[in-house]
Design an enzyme around this catalytic site. Structure first.
Site, PDB file in Angstrom:
ATOM      1  CG  ASP A 158      -1.542  -0.446   8.051  1.00 42.31           C
ATOM      2  OD1 ASP A 158      -2.148   0.515   7.565  1.00 42.31           O
ATOM      3  OD2 ASP A 158      -1.598  -1.586   7.572  1.00 42.31           O
ATOM      4  NE  ARG A 191      -2.143  -4.454  -1.052  1.00 40.29           N
ATOM      5  CZ  ARG A 191      -1.627  -3.884   0.030  1.00 40.29           C
ATOM      6  NH1 ARG A 191      -0.585  -4.425   0.620  1.00 40.29           N
ATOM      7  NH2 ARG A 191      -2.154  -2.771   0.517  1.00 40.29           N
ATOM      8  CE  LYS A 217       4.411  -0.047   2.618  1.00 41.28           C
ATOM      9  NZ  LYS A 217       3.511  -0.805   1.733  1.00 41.28           N
ATOM     10  CB  THR A 218       2.965   0.061   6.636  1.00 37.73           C
ATOM     11  OG1 THR A 218       1.542  -0.040   6.679  1.00 37.73           O
ATOM     12  CG2 THR A 218       3.522  -0.232   8.018  1.00 37.73           C
ATOM     13  CG  ASP A 238       3.272  -9.988   5.177  1.00 37.96           C
ATOM     14  OD1 ASP A 238       3.740 -10.518   6.202  1.00 37.96           O
ATOM     15  OD2 ASP A 238       2.060  -9.999   4.898  1.00 37.96           O
ATOM     16  N   GLY A 244       0.820  -1.220   0.000  1.00 37.19           N
ATOM     17  CA  GLY A 244       0.000   0.000   0.000  1.00 37.19           C
ATOM     18  C   GLY A 244       0.848   1.261   0.000  1.00 37.19           C
TER      19      GLY A 244
HETATM   20  P1  FBP Z   1       0.523  -1.987   3.610  1.00 34.41           P
HETATM   21  O1  FBP Z   1       0.423  -2.899   4.785  1.00 34.41           O
HETATM   22  O2  FBP Z   1       0.937  -2.664   2.361  1.00 34.41           O
HETATM   23  O3  FBP Z   1       1.368  -0.779   3.900  1.00 34.41           O
HETATM   24  O4  FBP Z   1      -0.951  -1.428   3.300  1.00 34.41           O
HETATM   25  C1  FBP Z   1      -1.631  -0.653   4.192  1.00 34.41           C
HETATM   26  C2  FBP Z   1      -3.091  -0.470   3.855  1.00 34.41           C
HETATM   27  O5  FBP Z   1      -3.337   0.879   3.562  1.00 34.41           O
HETATM   28  C3  FBP Z   1      -4.001  -0.966   4.984  1.00 34.41           C
HETATM   29  O6  FBP Z   1      -4.166   0.015   5.973  1.00 34.41           O
HETATM   30  C4  FBP Z   1      -5.267  -1.307   4.263  1.00 34.41           C
HETATM   31  O7  FBP Z   1      -6.023  -2.269   4.963  1.00 34.41           O
HETATM   32  C5  FBP Z   1      -4.750  -1.860   2.969  1.00 34.41           C
HETATM   33  O8  FBP Z   1      -3.502  -1.244   2.729  1.00 34.41           O
HETATM   34  C6  FBP Z   1      -5.670  -1.602   1.802  1.00 34.41           C
HETATM   35  O9  FBP Z   1      -5.157  -2.256   0.689  1.00 34.41           O
HETATM   36  P2  FBP Z   1      -5.527  -1.936  -0.815  1.00 34.41           P
HETATM   37  O10 FBP Z   1      -4.726  -0.760  -1.223  1.00 34.41           O
HETATM   38  O11 FBP Z   1      -5.075  -3.157  -1.532  1.00 34.41           O
HETATM   39  O12 FBP Z   1      -6.981  -1.660  -0.886  1.00 34.41           O
END
Ligand code: FBP
Length: 551
Positions: A203, A143, A200-201, A174, A79
């Protein structure tokens, strides 16, 4: 590309680096040898070449050194998170400082770009277009998981072709787990390709003693907090709505907690606490209804409730229900075919009749819309898409029913009118705050130094981040240090331990000490938009989470 005035002015911003990276060159100081956080014997066995490496910290030196040419490939994984472009510009500037002939390649569309040999050279012209901007659009993200040996081998092929000595993977837990496996494999195979990770994230769940925060968390929380503050002011002006706001963040509730500390809402649910207390959905709803009733008794029929994205999975009975639904409706199972053959109007009843008694009661208590979402909205493997469940709407519907019961019983005399919101994507690509712009650039620059020093299997680390950037400590942390064994898809696997909200941690305790007061009184704080210029106490603020953790 037509640029906004902010984008044009912001391109001139020179991110701040730690002192050690401002000198002519860097000397690496080896710290203590490391161990994994748990399951040491298993992790050591799986990572014989990269296990136990020392922590590294940098010291600036006046000596000017020109190192041999090192070409690097970079990957954005998962993400989006604000600041990714600055990690890349940090790597680029770091590489060019080491040797102007160094080249940086970007693999396109995430880890899949390495496997499919899709790439572009990132020249100065390209990099300059993206400095201090949000988004991952410079090379795109994806991803695809790098897990298979054939993928690693395809990666080596392209690295040999482009004379790439190192790959930097910018990703979450991951992706960095996979980076570690890749580093081990490349070392074992003697490929000469190093692998470095960057944390990165949005979250905020990739952190530990050596990684204080993942990038993007700061900016995303500031964007959400601005929006929450604006809604709070609206609520406090009209005094007629309860706003239920779901916040992105996957499993962990760090984003909700941070936004609560910044804005002081009436309610903020923390999934980890719900799990710890083994609360039922009914108990969560009752708790919310009690706050609403208390405020109504004070004549305040309005408020703001924050709900973390992952809540549903942390409610034990919902977790069981979801797992039973996953089994019942798994693609290819006889039961799934039977379900499909059932007339649409009878399907919810069919499902309720095929669950365990306890799950059937929970399923029947759900509003029909949510029950339908749980049974129909499934991923390609037939699993419930938890992040797509509209928890904010579910809670509104259930709270309405609870309040009606309370009214009947004479314990509630207010009025309840609601609005629901979901804040997620609007925060992931915002122009990085000064903190994220500086932090990301420093992380990228650090990665280039680790590469130049021949390191592999390390994550770029920048610490002491509540101090001014000049005092930040740059270095490297062996990724194996963050690992433990966890069951994934039925097998024990080495993975980076995900950091959930700690209920005995300082940020949560700071929130818990104030939440009853915030519930009853209207104590809203309006943080306003991110400021890029102005007094440092406004522009360079870090998150409350970091401030509390480092107290
Ligand atoms: P990462 O763990 O890859 O950084 O993604 C974070 C995130 O924004 C989460 O908070 C959310 O649940 C998810 O990606 C949403 O994923 P997508 O962009 O595939 O809809």
């Amino acid at each position: 590309m037509t640029k906004s005035p902010l984008q044009i002015a912001r391109a001139q911003y020179a991110p701040k680096l730690p002192k050690s990276l401002r000198n002519n060159s860097v000397v690496i100081v080896d710290g203590e040898k490391t161990q994994s956080v748990a399951d040491q014997a298993d992790i050591e066995k799986l990572f014989p070449h990269t296990y136990g490496m020392p922590l590294l910290s940098f010291e600036g030196s006046d000596a000017s050194v020109e190192l041999p040419v090192a070409n690097v490939g970079v990957i954005l994984s998962g993400g989006q998170a604000p600041g990714g472009h600055n990690v890349i510009s940090g790597i680029f500037d770091g590489l060019k400082k080491l040797n102007p002939n160094n080249k940086l390649y970007g693999f396109l569309g995430g880890p899949g770009g390495l496997v499919d040999h899709k790439y572009m050279e990132l020249t100065a012209d390209v990099i300059d277009e993206y400095r201090n901007t949000g988004g991952f659009d410079i090379i795109g993200s994806g991803r695809t998981k790098l897990e298979e040996t054939w993928q690693f081998d395809k990666g080596v092929e392209i690295c040999k072709e482009l004379d790439i000595n190192a790959v930097v993977i910018i990703g979450g837990d991951d992706s960095n787990t996979n980076a570690c496996v890749l580093a081990e494999y490349y070392l074992e195979q003697n490929t000469g390709v190093q692998v470095i990770g960057c944390p990165k994230t949005i979250d905020g769940d990739l952190k530990n003693d050596m990684i204080e925060t993942s990038f993007g968390f700061d900016t995303a929380c500031k964007v959400y907090s601005e929006l929450i503050g604006n809604i709070m002011r609206d609520a406090n002006s009209a005094k007629k709505y309860w706003h239920f706001i779901k916040l992105m963040g996957r499993s962990a509730s760090h984003i909700g907690l941070e936004c609560a500390l910044q804005t002081q809402p009436n309610i903020c649910l923390i999934s980890e606490e719900v799990a710890e207390k083994k609360q039922t959905l009914g108990a969560v709803v009752t708790e919310m209804a009690n706050v609403i009733a208390k405020r109504a008794a004070n004549g305040e029929n309005f408020g703001v409730a924050l709900i973390p994205e992952g809540l549903i999975e942390f409610i034990p009975e919902m977790k069981t229900l979801i797992s039973e639904l996953n089994d019942l409706l798994a693609e290819g199972h006889d039961s799934a075919n039977e379900f499909k053959a059932t007339p649409k109007a009878d399907r919810l009843e069919w499902v309720a009749n095929h669950l365990s008694d306890a799950s059937s009661v929970v399923f029947r208590s759900l509003p029909a819309g949510i029950a339908t979402q749980l049974t129909l909205d499934r991923d390609p493997h037939g699993n419930v898409q938890v992040s797509k469940i509209e928890t904010e709407k579910l809670l509104i519907e259930m709270v309405e029913v609870k309040l009606a019961e309370m009214k009947e019983a004479g314990s509630y005399a207010g009025s309840f009118s609601s609005q629901n919101h979901f804040f997620g994507y609007e925060g992931r690509c915002a122009a990085p705050s000064n903190f994220d712009a500086d932090y990301c650039y420093s992380i990228g620059f650090t990665a280039s130094v680790l590469i130049a020093q021949g390191k592999t299997g390390y994550m770029s680390s920048v610490r002491n981040t509540t101090a001014p950037a000049e005092e930040w400590i740059a270095g490297g942390v062996p990724v194996t240090m963050m690992m433990n064994m966890e069951r994934r898809h039925g097998h024990m696997k080495p993975v980076i331990q995900k950091a959930l909200v700690e209920l005995d941690g300082k940020p949560f305790l700071a929130f818990a000490a104030k939440r009853d007061e915030w519930a009853e009184m209207t104590s809203f704080v309006y943080p306003g938009p991110i400021q890029y210029w102005g007094p440092s106490e406004v522009c360079d603020l870090t998150t409350k989470t970091l401030i509390e953790e480092r107290k």
